[in-house]
Design a protein around this motif. Structure first.
Motif, PDB file in Angstrom:
ATOM      1  N   MET A   1     -53.262  52.204  31.804  1.00  0.00           N
ATOM      2  CA  MET A   1     -52.297  52.898  32.180  1.00  0.00           C
ATOM      3  C   MET A   1     -52.476  53.608  33.541  1.00  0.00           C
ATOM      4  O   MET A   1     -53.658  54.179  34.005  1.00  0.00           O
ATOM      5  CB  MET A   1     -52.067  54.144  31.159  1.00  0.00           C
ATOM      6  CG  MET A   1     -50.457  54.459  31.252  1.00  0.00           C
ATOM      7  SD  MET A   1     -50.146  55.694  29.754  1.00  0.00           S
ATOM      8  CE  MET A   1     -50.431  56.996  30.574  1.00  0.00           C
ATOM      9  N   ALA A   2     -51.623  53.779  34.647  1.00  0.00           N
ATOM     10  CA  ALA A   2     -51.806  54.249  35.895  1.00  0.00           C
ATOM     11  C   ALA A   2     -51.937  55.843  35.631  1.00  0.00           C
ATOM     12  O   ALA A   2     -51.345  56.526  34.622  1.00  0.00           O
ATOM     13  CB  ALA A   2     -50.387  54.024  36.596  1.00  0.00           C
ATOM     14  N   MET A   3     -52.686  56.227  36.563  1.00  0.00           N
ATOM     15  CA  MET A   3     -52.969  57.692  36.606  1.00  0.00           C
ATOM     16  C   MET A   3     -51.521  58.471  37.178  1.00  0.00           C
ATOM     17  O   MET A   3     -51.158  58.058  38.075  1.00  0.00           O
ATOM     18  CB  MET A   3     -54.137  57.985  37.400  1.00  0.00           C
ATOM     19  CG  MET A   3     -55.417  58.289  36.894  1.00  0.00           C
ATOM     20  SD  MET A   3     -56.750  58.446  37.908  1.00  0.00           S
ATOM     21  CE  MET A   3     -57.862  59.313  36.981  1.00  0.00           C
ATOM     22  N   SER A   4     -51.430  59.657  36.534  1.00  0.00           N
ATOM     23  CA  SER A   4     -50.230  60.341  37.150  1.00  0.00           C
ATOM     24  C   SER A   4     -50.786  61.135  38.422  1.00  0.00           C
ATOM     25  O   SER A   4     -52.022  61.336  38.577  1.00  0.00           O
ATOM     26  CB  SER A   4     -49.721  61.472  36.124  1.00  0.00           C
ATOM     27  OG  SER A   4     -50.581  62.608  35.932  1.00  0.00           O
ATOM     28  N   ARG A   5     -50.096  61.790  39.310  1.00  0.00           N
ATOM     29  CA  ARG A   5     -50.389  62.325  40.249  1.00  0.00           C
ATOM     30  C   ARG A   5     -51.208  63.579  39.944  1.00  0.00           C
ATOM     31  O   ARG A   5     -51.995  64.060  40.549  1.00  0.00           O
ATOM     32  CB  ARG A   5     -49.196  62.792  41.015  1.00  0.00           C
ATOM     33  CG  ARG A   5     -49.537  63.362  42.501  1.00  0.00           C
ATOM     34  CD  ARG A   5     -48.270  63.723  43.568  1.00  0.00           C
ATOM     35  NE  ARG A   5     -48.769  64.656  44.583  1.00  0.00           N
ATOM     36  CZ  ARG A   5     -49.341  64.011  45.732  1.00  0.00           C
ATOM     37  NH1 ARG A   5     -49.496  62.306  45.892  1.00  0.00           N
ATOM     38  NH2 ARG A   5     -49.622  64.616  46.643  1.00  0.00           N
ATOM     39  N   THR A 118     -53.460  65.298  51.448  1.00  0.00           N
ATOM     40  CA  THR A 118     -53.949  63.700  52.032  1.00  0.00           C
ATOM     41  C   THR A 118     -54.845  62.981  51.217  1.00  0.00           C
ATOM     42  O   THR A 118     -54.426  61.707  51.082  1.00  0.00           O
ATOM     43  CB  THR A 118     -54.767  64.108  53.406  1.00  0.00           C
ATOM     44  OG1 THR A 118     -53.946  64.754  54.184  1.00  0.00           O
ATOM     45  CG2 THR A 118     -54.835  62.713  54.106  1.00  0.00           C
ATOM     46  N   LEU A 119     -55.676  63.664  50.542  1.00  0.00           N
ATOM     47  CA  LEU A 119     -56.456  62.648  49.721  1.00  0.00           C
ATOM     48  C   LEU A 119     -55.710  62.313  48.716  1.00  0.00           C
ATOM     49  O   LEU A 119     -55.926  61.117  48.163  1.00  0.00           O
ATOM     50  CB  LEU A 119     -58.024  63.734  49.374  1.00  0.00           C
ATOM     51  CG  LEU A 119     -58.996  64.124  50.425  1.00  0.00           C
ATOM     52  CD1 LEU A 119     -59.895  65.045  49.645  1.00  0.00           C
ATOM     53  CD2 LEU A 119     -59.469  62.970  51.175  1.00  0.00           C
ATOM     54  N   VAL A 120     -55.007  63.072  47.776  1.00  0.00           N
ATOM     55  CA  VAL A 120     -54.249  62.698  46.673  1.00  0.00           C
ATOM     56  C   VAL A 120     -53.195  61.612  47.124  1.00  0.00           C
ATOM     57  O   VAL A 120     -53.263  60.485  46.451  1.00  0.00           O
ATOM     58  CB  VAL A 120     -53.507  63.974  46.151  1.00  0.00           C
ATOM     59  CG1 VAL A 120     -52.697  63.512  45.000  1.00  0.00           C
ATOM     60  CG2 VAL A 120     -54.443  64.939  45.737  1.00  0.00           C
ATOM     61  N   ASN A 121     -52.713  61.673  48.311  1.00  0.00           N
ATOM     62  CA  ASN A 121     -51.748  60.554  48.715  1.00  0.00           C
ATOM     63  C   ASN A 121     -52.495  59.270  48.910  1.00  0.00           C
ATOM     64  O   ASN A 121     -52.161  58.162  48.500  1.00  0.00           O
ATOM     65  CB  ASN A 121     -51.099  60.962  50.035  1.00  0.00           C
ATOM     66  CG  ASN A 121     -50.092  62.147  50.134  1.00  0.00           C
ATOM     67  OD1 ASN A 121     -49.753  62.487  48.667  1.00  0.00           O
ATOM     68  ND2 ASN A 121     -49.733  62.761  50.944  1.00  0.00           N
ATOM     69  N   LYS A 126     -53.595  54.180  46.883  1.00  0.00           N
ATOM     70  CA  LYS A 126     -54.768  52.928  46.963  1.00  0.00           C
ATOM     71  C   LYS A 126     -54.735  52.322  45.267  1.00  0.00           C
ATOM     72  O   LYS A 126     -54.962  51.375  45.117  1.00  0.00           O
ATOM     73  CB  LYS A 126     -56.054  53.930  46.966  1.00  0.00           C
ATOM     74  CG  LYS A 126     -57.438  52.962  47.014  1.00  0.00           C
ATOM     75  CD  LYS A 126     -57.733  52.459  48.484  1.00  0.00           C
ATOM     76  CE  LYS A 126     -58.651  51.284  48.279  1.00  0.00           C
ATOM     77  NZ  LYS A 126     -58.740  50.596  49.743  1.00  0.00           N
ATOM     78  N   LEU A 127     -54.394  53.491  44.451  1.00  0.00           N
ATOM     79  CA  LEU A 127     -54.602  52.876  43.000  1.00  0.00           C
ATOM     80  C   LEU A 127     -53.238  52.133  42.428  1.00  0.00           C
ATOM     81  O   LEU A 127     -53.240  51.385  41.796  1.00  0.00           O
ATOM     82  CB  LEU A 127     -54.461  54.106  41.906  1.00  0.00           C
ATOM     83  CG  LEU A 127     -55.802  55.053  41.844  1.00  0.00           C
ATOM     84  CD1 LEU A 127     -55.589  56.198  41.040  1.00  0.00           C
ATOM     85  CD2 LEU A 127     -57.043  53.981  41.581  1.00  0.00           C
ATOM     86  N   ALA A 128     -52.098  52.419  43.544  1.00  0.00           N
ATOM     87  CA  ALA A 128     -51.027  51.644  43.020  1.00  0.00           C
ATOM     88  C   ALA A 128     -50.900  50.286  43.907  1.00  0.00           C
ATOM     89  O   ALA A 128     -50.040  49.302  43.538  1.00  0.00           O
ATOM     90  CB  ALA A 128     -49.808  52.440  43.758  1.00  0.00           C
ATOM     91  N   ALA A 129     -51.866  49.996  44.636  1.00  0.00           N
ATOM     92  CA  ALA A 129     -51.786  48.836  45.691  1.00  0.00           C
ATOM     93  C   ALA A 129     -52.431  47.566  44.730  1.00  0.00           C
ATOM     94  O   ALA A 129     -52.900  47.847  43.676  1.00  0.00           O
ATOM     95  CB  ALA A 129     -52.800  48.944  46.786  1.00  0.00           C
TER      96      ALA A 129
END
Lengths: 129, 160
Positions: A1-5, A118-121, A126-129
């Motif tokens: 499962m994708a990580m939430s922000r 900036t890091l979180v973005n 990166k994780l969505a790619a």
């Protein structure tokens, strides 16, 4: 499962707490790594290593913290980013917020681009790619 | 005095882990001041011992082409002490190795008992100084240092 922000932020916060020996409360989205959290240049390498481990990702050199633009006279002149330089750095850092930097692209203000957000973005993209 | 804080390697697995030994003796000047009447191996020098163990491990992983510099002590905790007549054992394990540098984890044992943990970060400085030039020769891995590897690197000097 994708990580939430929110989960990404928590992981980034824990990473910075370990890497920079700061308190969790100090790590807000708007905190700058060097100004607010006291990171030194060598800490950036440490942060990259820790983020790679924490998120099981590979961060190619220069992707998170571009380091090859400053020495190019086409991009930086008299201590400021030229229009071409500004275009390049925006292309290199789609994860950063340039709204303040645009008005005065002084190289000395470049560290202000490196915020927790900036890091979180970056990680989120990166994780969505 | 020479800046050697390990005596020899006991195990060496290229690119993975290394174990180095250090015998603590009263011949070492610093033990007479640290502390008078109660000689204890300074923790700072145990960190240096680990840095030499791990640094050589990291350097060897890239064929000693990189200038490997200790960049950061990520963690150093000590729960025990070591004194003259005792043997320290530094075990370093590579956690991450990239073009930019490496991270290692390590344990320090004294006569078989774990007394500390030292995790380090190394920088390959030629790649991290934004074009600043350093001397061509590898001033980190001198021949003296290479002697420590002895039998682990055939063709190089030193007693293993």
């Amino acid at each position: 499962m994708a990580m939430s922000r929110e989960e990404i932020f928590r992981n980034v916060r824990d990473t910075l707490v370990d890497a920079l020996a700061v308190e969790p409360e100090e790590v807000t989205e708007d905190a700058t790594l060097t100004g607010d959290l006291g990171a030194e240049s060598i800490d950036f390498l440490d942060i990259v290593f820790r983020l790679e481990k924490s998120f099981s990702i590979k961060i190619p050199r220069g992707e998170l913290f571009p380091d090859d633009l400053l020495n190019n006279p086409d991009y930086v002149s008299n201590g400021k980013f030229t229009p071409a330089g500004l275009r390049e750095i925006k292309k290199a850092m789609p994860h950063a917020d340039f709204s303040n930097f645009d008005a005065d692209p002084d190289v000395n203000k470049m560290p202000e681009l490196f915020t927790v957000k900036t890091l979180v973005n970056y990680i989120e993209a990166k994780l969505a790619a | 005095m020479r800046w050697f804080w390990i005596d020899r390697f006991e195990e060496f697995e290229s690119g993975r882990r290394a174990v180095a030994l250090k015998n603590v003796t009263m011949a070492e000047e610093h033990l007479h001041d640290h502390f008078p009447g109660f000689p204890v191996m300074p923790a700072s020098l145990m960190i240096e011992g680990m840095a030499q163990t791990a640094g050589i491990l990291v350097g060897e992983a890239r064929g000693f082409r990189e200038k490997v510099i200790l960049a950061k002590i990520r963690r150093a905790t000590f729960e025990g002490i070591a004194g003259p007549g005792q043997q320290l054992r530094y075990e370093a394990v590579i956690e991450t190795l990239s073009d930019a540098g490496a991270q290692t984890t390590g344990t320090v044992t004294c006569d078989g008992r774990e007394i500390g943990r030292v995790d380090l970060m190394f920088s390959h400085i030629d790649r991290n100084m934004s074009g600043l030039a350093f001397p061509e020769e590898n001033f980190v891995f001198t021949e003296d240092f290479m002697g420590l590897l002895g039998t682990y690197l055939p063709g190089r000097g030193g007693a293993g």
